[in-house]
Design a protein around this motif. Structure first.
Motif, mmCIF file in Angstrom:
data_model
loop_
_atom_site.group_PDB
_atom_site.id
_atom_site.type_symbol
_atom_site.label_atom_id
_atom_site.label_comp_id
_atom_site.label_asym_id
_atom_site.label_seq_id
_atom_site.Cartn_x
_atom_site.Cartn_y
_atom_site.Cartn_z
ATOM 1 N N TYR A 9 -26.537 3.239 9.787
ATOM 2 C CA TYR A 9 -27.557 4.043 9.235
ATOM 3 C C TYR A 9 -27.217 5.490 9.054
ATOM 4 O O TYR A 9 -27.700 6.058 7.800
ATOM 5 C CB TYR A 9 -28.880 4.060 10.080
ATOM 6 N N ASN A 10 -26.246 6.169 9.670
ATOM 7 C CA ASN A 10 -25.943 7.313 9.403
ATOM 8 C C ASN A 10 -25.309 7.474 8.169
ATOM 9 O O ASN A 10 -25.388 8.438 7.376
ATOM 10 C CB ASN A 10 -24.962 7.949 10.522
ATOM 11 N N GLU A 11 -24.478 6.537 7.887
ATOM 12 C CA GLU A 11 -23.846 6.508 6.578
ATOM 13 C C GLU A 11 -24.440 6.118 5.543
ATOM 14 O O GLU A 11 -24.641 6.787 4.331
ATOM 15 C CB GLU A 11 -22.484 5.370 6.629
ATOM 16 N N GLY A 12 -25.639 5.337 5.596
ATOM 17 C CA GLY A 12 -26.374 4.632 4.523
ATOM 18 C C GLY A 12 -27.629 5.782 4.142
ATOM 19 O O GLY A 12 -28.194 5.715 3.299
ATOM 20 N N PHE A 13 -28.311 6.293 5.381
ATOM 21 C CA PHE A 13 -29.556 6.954 5.183
ATOM 22 C C PHE A 13 -29.299 8.571 5.736
ATOM 23 O O PHE A 13 -30.402 9.206 5.226
ATOM 24 C CB PHE A 13 -30.512 6.262 6.175
ATOM 25 N N GLY A 14 -28.439 9.284 5.984
ATOM 26 C CA GLY A 14 -28.356 10.577 6.116
ATOM 27 C C GLY A 14 -29.496 11.040 6.989
ATOM 28 O O GLY A 14 -29.601 11.716 7.827
ATOM 29 N N VAL A 38 -37.189 2.220 2.020
ATOM 30 C CA VAL A 38 -36.015 1.847 2.000
ATOM 31 C C VAL A 38 -35.196 1.995 0.979
ATOM 32 O O VAL A 38 -35.048 1.364 -0.175
ATOM 33 C CB VAL A 38 -35.675 0.175 2.401
ATOM 34 N N SER A 39 -34.847 3.365 0.921
ATOM 35 C CA SER A 39 -34.185 3.741 -0.283
ATOM 36 C C SER A 39 -32.928 4.983 0.080
ATOM 37 O O SER A 39 -32.748 4.983 1.163
ATOM 38 C CB SER A 39 -35.109 4.736 -1.144
ATOM 39 N N ALA A 40 -32.628 5.746 -0.819
ATOM 40 C CA ALA A 40 -31.620 6.628 -0.652
ATOM 41 C C ALA A 40 -32.065 7.568 0.152
ATOM 42 O O ALA A 40 -33.287 7.850 0.303
ATOM 43 C CB ALA A 40 -30.876 7.312 -1.688
ATOM 44 N N PRO A 41 -31.263 8.443 0.992
ATOM 45 C CA PRO A 41 -31.751 9.428 1.956
ATOM 46 C C PRO A 41 -32.306 10.592 1.191
ATOM 47 O O PRO A 41 -31.831 10.972 0.077
ATOM 48 C CB PRO A 41 -30.503 9.884 2.734
ATOM 49 N N VAL A 42 -33.540 11.158 1.674
ATOM 50 C CA VAL A 42 -34.108 12.286 1.159
ATOM 51 C C VAL A 42 -33.808 13.576 2.054
ATOM 52 O O VAL A 42 -34.055 13.595 3.317
ATOM 53 C CB VAL A 42 -35.589 11.854 1.312
ATOM 54 N N HIS A 43 -33.381 14.646 1.459
ATOM 55 C CA HIS A 43 -33.188 16.010 2.374
ATOM 56 C C HIS A 43 -34.382 16.492 2.536
ATOM 57 O O HIS A 43 -35.143 16.512 1.969
ATOM 58 C CB HIS A 43 -32.044 16.664 1.680
ATOM 59 N N LEU A 44 -34.543 17.384 3.934
ATOM 60 C CA LEU A 44 -35.635 17.928 3.881
ATOM 61 C C LEU A 44 -36.235 18.985 2.778
ATOM 62 O O LEU A 44 -37.372 19.075 2.628
ATOM 63 C CB LEU A 44 -35.108 19.225 5.134
ATOM 64 N N GLU A 45 -35.385 19.604 2.014
ATOM 65 C CA GLU A 45 -35.894 20.402 0.886
ATOM 66 C C GLU A 45 -36.294 19.679 -0.011
ATOM 67 O O GLU A 45 -37.433 20.264 -0.717
ATOM 68 C CB GLU A 45 -34.645 21.352 0.483
ATOM 69 N N ASN A 46 -36.137 18.325 -0.152
ATOM 70 C CA ASN A 46 -36.634 17.470 -1.266
ATOM 71 C C ASN A 46 -37.657 16.713 -0.736
ATOM 72 O O ASN A 46 -38.545 15.844 -1.635
ATOM 73 C CB ASN A 46 -35.581 16.538 -1.855
ATOM 74 N N VAL A 414 -36.869 13.613 8.331
ATOM 75 C CA VAL A 414 -37.726 13.083 6.832
ATOM 76 C C VAL A 414 -37.693 11.543 7.241
ATOM 77 O O VAL A 414 -36.913 11.114 7.774
ATOM 78 C CB VAL A 414 -36.642 13.153 5.565
ATOM 79 N N LEU A 415 -39.051 10.964 7.270
ATOM 80 C CA LEU A 415 -39.503 9.672 7.553
ATOM 81 C C LEU A 415 -40.344 9.216 6.430
ATOM 82 O O LEU A 415 -41.214 9.844 6.060
ATOM 83 C CB LEU A 415 -40.458 9.616 8.899
ATOM 84 N N SER A 416 -39.686 8.215 5.751
ATOM 85 C CA SER A 416 -40.178 7.520 4.451
ATOM 86 C C SER A 416 -40.721 8.717 3.529
ATOM 87 O O SER A 416 -41.670 8.526 2.774
ATOM 88 C CB SER A 416 -41.657 6.974 4.928
ATOM 89 N N GLY A 417 -39.707 9.468 3.588
ATOM 90 C CA GLY A 417 -39.867 10.520 2.312
ATOM 91 C C GLY A 417 -40.938 11.732 2.570
ATOM 92 O O GLY A 417 -40.986 12.684 1.855
ATOM 93 N N TYR A 418 -41.372 11.858 3.755
ATOM 94 C CA TYR A 418 -42.096 13.028 4.313
ATOM 95 C C TYR A 418 -41.256 13.780 5.252
ATOM 96 O O TYR A 418 -40.817 13.348 6.014
ATOM 97 C CB TYR A 418 -43.590 12.353 4.888
ATOM 98 N N ARG A 419 -41.711 15.088 5.201
ATOM 99 C CA ARG A 419 -41.000 15.954 6.050
ATOM 100 C C ARG A 419 -41.811 16.254 7.423
ATOM 101 O O ARG A 419 -43.035 16.490 7.338
ATOM 102 C CB ARG A 419 -40.865 17.529 5.489
ATOM 103 N N ILE A 420 -41.246 15.517 8.458
ATOM 104 C CA ILE A 420 -42.358 15.361 9.898
ATOM 105 C C ILE A 420 -41.831 16.849 10.864
ATOM 106 O O ILE A 420 -40.488 16.857 11.157
ATOM 107 C CB ILE A 420 -41.992 14.252 10.687
#
Length: 533
Positions: A9-14, A38-46, A414-420
């Motif tokens: 998951y580290n490799e696939g989901f950042g 279930v998609s590409a990783p989303v960075h905090l700023e995005n 980032v969980l499910s696209g939201y910044r927690i």
């Protein structure tokens, strides 16, 4: 396997619920809703901001649990299931009456991110009323050592470091085999004594006997002491009071900690009842602990344990490290291990009784190492019982007894696209997914083979995502009593299946009420018919 999966998951989901509720939840979430996260990783700023995370308002929750509300007379777990149908697999639960806000996470794609970012000392908010009792109400008992359930950070790490070698090593846990066997022998006598002579069924209150079995086992391991809960002292007021206090503790904790309660603002009658219950539990347990300490002092040469072929108690082993930790851990084992273990055992027995073909397969495995009913289990012959352990794992999956586990992270994620934000309580509600066809193939079938590595039949039933099945939590904060529970379940199921054909000729639909720890809510009229072999 989980460690490997984290790297991937580290490799696939950042959580135990009634079958009806679980099936309804499993079919309520649309495929699209599960796949969206279930998609590409989303960075905090995005990531989408936390304020956009959906969830109920304070009014919706308070009104919902009031008389006539949509959650009235429902447990928190049932409310979570209902809310997830409305708000999705990640939603916000508001702060109420002094309790912090919380995020409910029901998407296993988020779980590796949570565990990967939990830090060196994973933080899990305790039951606040339980912590209040130890820190404010009765500091005289605990003397600054509040136990694993109510501490975090370095204080928690100190206790866990001391207890892990004693409780978490499988080799050390198996040393208590003779203690558990002795108690199980007495339990089998109890079954033969109380079953109906015509139908071979147990009385309606057999759940009480299962609680007594598990408490006797815990005390045997923790203190090397017998309370006589099964036979000798079963009718003593003290034993009855101890069992009732443990039940009251879980029921009151559900009302004060899980459901909306104003006890942090105004001390309520239920709050005072809980304090009184915890006082009573502490006093009773400390009485037994003091008696065990006196015995240890009188037996410095080890004759008390060695002459009966038993391992030194957990209390005695921890005394060598820290006396205060030893006492608090023994107390916690007695308070927290009874309902959890007995409910787990009940769920497994339901599955075994309702699936005679699987029970027969288990019996054949057991007969290979126990050719006769009175053949003795040993550490050696228990080594190779894969189907027994598969039955236990599948029974726990089929009837999970808790909602999940809790974490508070030291950094934003980032969980499910939201910044927690850091510090938010995150409820990892993995047990709600164990009857969901998206994650478990044919989830409403009892298939122990799904847990066997090299079983041809079981391969198609394997659970691909290991983060779906976390009955004892994950990582450093996983259940410290797991090894002892495993041992007690393995021995009890072995002794029962080797001696009896087990049936349950009634419906198990909604057999449990999903509370803080799920409890059986139907008469446990198991039929135990003697085997002829």
């Amino acid at each position: 396997m989980l460690t490997r999966c984290l790297k991937q998951y580290n490799e696939g989901f950042g959580h135990s619920l009634g079958a009806k509720f679980l099936r309804r939840y499993a079919t309520a979430l649309p495929q699209q809703q599960l796949n969206e996260t279930v998609s590409a990783p989303v960075h905090l700023e995005n990531a989408r901001p936390f304020k956009e995370l959906p969830g109920p308002s304070r009014y919706e929750i308070v009104r919902g649990f009031m008389l006539g509300g949509e959650f009235y007379k429902k447990t928190f777990t049932e409310a979570v299931m209902q809310l997830s149908e409305k708000y999705g697999t990640l939603f916000h639960f508001p702060a109420l009456f002094g309790k912090p806000e919380m995020v409910l996470a029901l998407n296993p794609a988020d779980y590796p991110t949570i565990f990967r970012n939990e830090g060196v000392w994973p933080d899990r908010r305790p039951l606040d009323s339980f912590a209040y009792h130890r820190e404010v109400h009765r500091p005289d008992i605990f003397q600054g050592i509040h136990g694993l359930m109510t501490t975090s950070g370095e204080d928690w790490a100190k206790i866990r470091t001391a207890t892990n070698p004693v409780l978490m090593q499988p080799r050390n846990a198996r040393l208590y085999l003779n203690t558990i066997l002795e108690i199980n022998d007495e339990f089998l006598e109890r079954i033969r004594h109380i079953r109906d002579p015509v139908t071979n069924e147990m009385p309606d209150d057999f759940h009480d006997d299962l609680n007594r079995l598990t408490l006797e086992g815990i005390v045997g391991v923790a203190l090397n002491t017998r309370l006589g809960m099964i036979h000798k002292n079963r009718d003593s007021p003290e034993c009855k009071q101890l069992l009732q206090s443990i039940r009251d503790f879980f029921d009151l904790s559900e009302d004060l900690e899980v459901k909306p309660s104003i006890w942090k603002i105004v001390k309520t009658p239920k709050f005072y009842k809980l304090m009184k219950t915890l006082d009573l539990l502490a006093d009773l347990c400390n009485k037994y602990i003091d008696e065990a300490l006196k015995q240890i002092e009188m037996d410095r040469d080890g004759k008390f344990t060695s002459e009966v072929g038993k391992e030194n108690s957990v209390l005695e082993k921890l005394l060598r490290i820290d006396r205060r930790i030893a006492v608090v851990m023994a107390l916690d084992m007695m308070m927290a291990g009874v309902d959890t273990t007995s409910s787990t055992l009940t769920g497994i027995l339901f599955c075994i009784a309702k699936n005679p073909d699987k029970q027969q397969k288990l019996f054949e495995e057991l007969k290979n190492i126990l050719p006769n009913k009175d053949s003795r289990l040993t550490i050696e012959n228990m080594q190779n019982l894969p189907y027994l352990r598969a039955c236990i794992k599948e029974g726990i999956r089929y009837h999970p007894i808790i909602l999940g586990t809790l974490r508070s992270l030291p950094t934003d994620v980032v969980l499910s696209g939201y910044r927690i934000p850091a510090g938010i309580d995150i409820m990892i509600s993995s047990n709600l997914l164990l009857r969901n066809e998206e994650f478990v193939k044919e989830p409403n079938k009892f298939v122990p083979e799904r847990w066997l590595r090299n079983d041809t039949e079981g391969k198609k039933y394997h659970i691909d995502n290991p983060f779906v099945y976390l009955p004892f939590g994950f990582g450093p904060r996983s259940c410290v009593g797991k090894r002892i529970v495993d041992l007690e379940l393995e021995i009890t199921l072995t002794r029962l299946v080797r001696n009896f054909v087990i049936e349950f000729n009634y419906s198990t639909e909604n057999a449990f009420i999903p509370k803080l720890v799920s409890q059986p809510c139907i008469p446990l009229k198991f039929k135990f018919e003697e085997r002829n072999e």
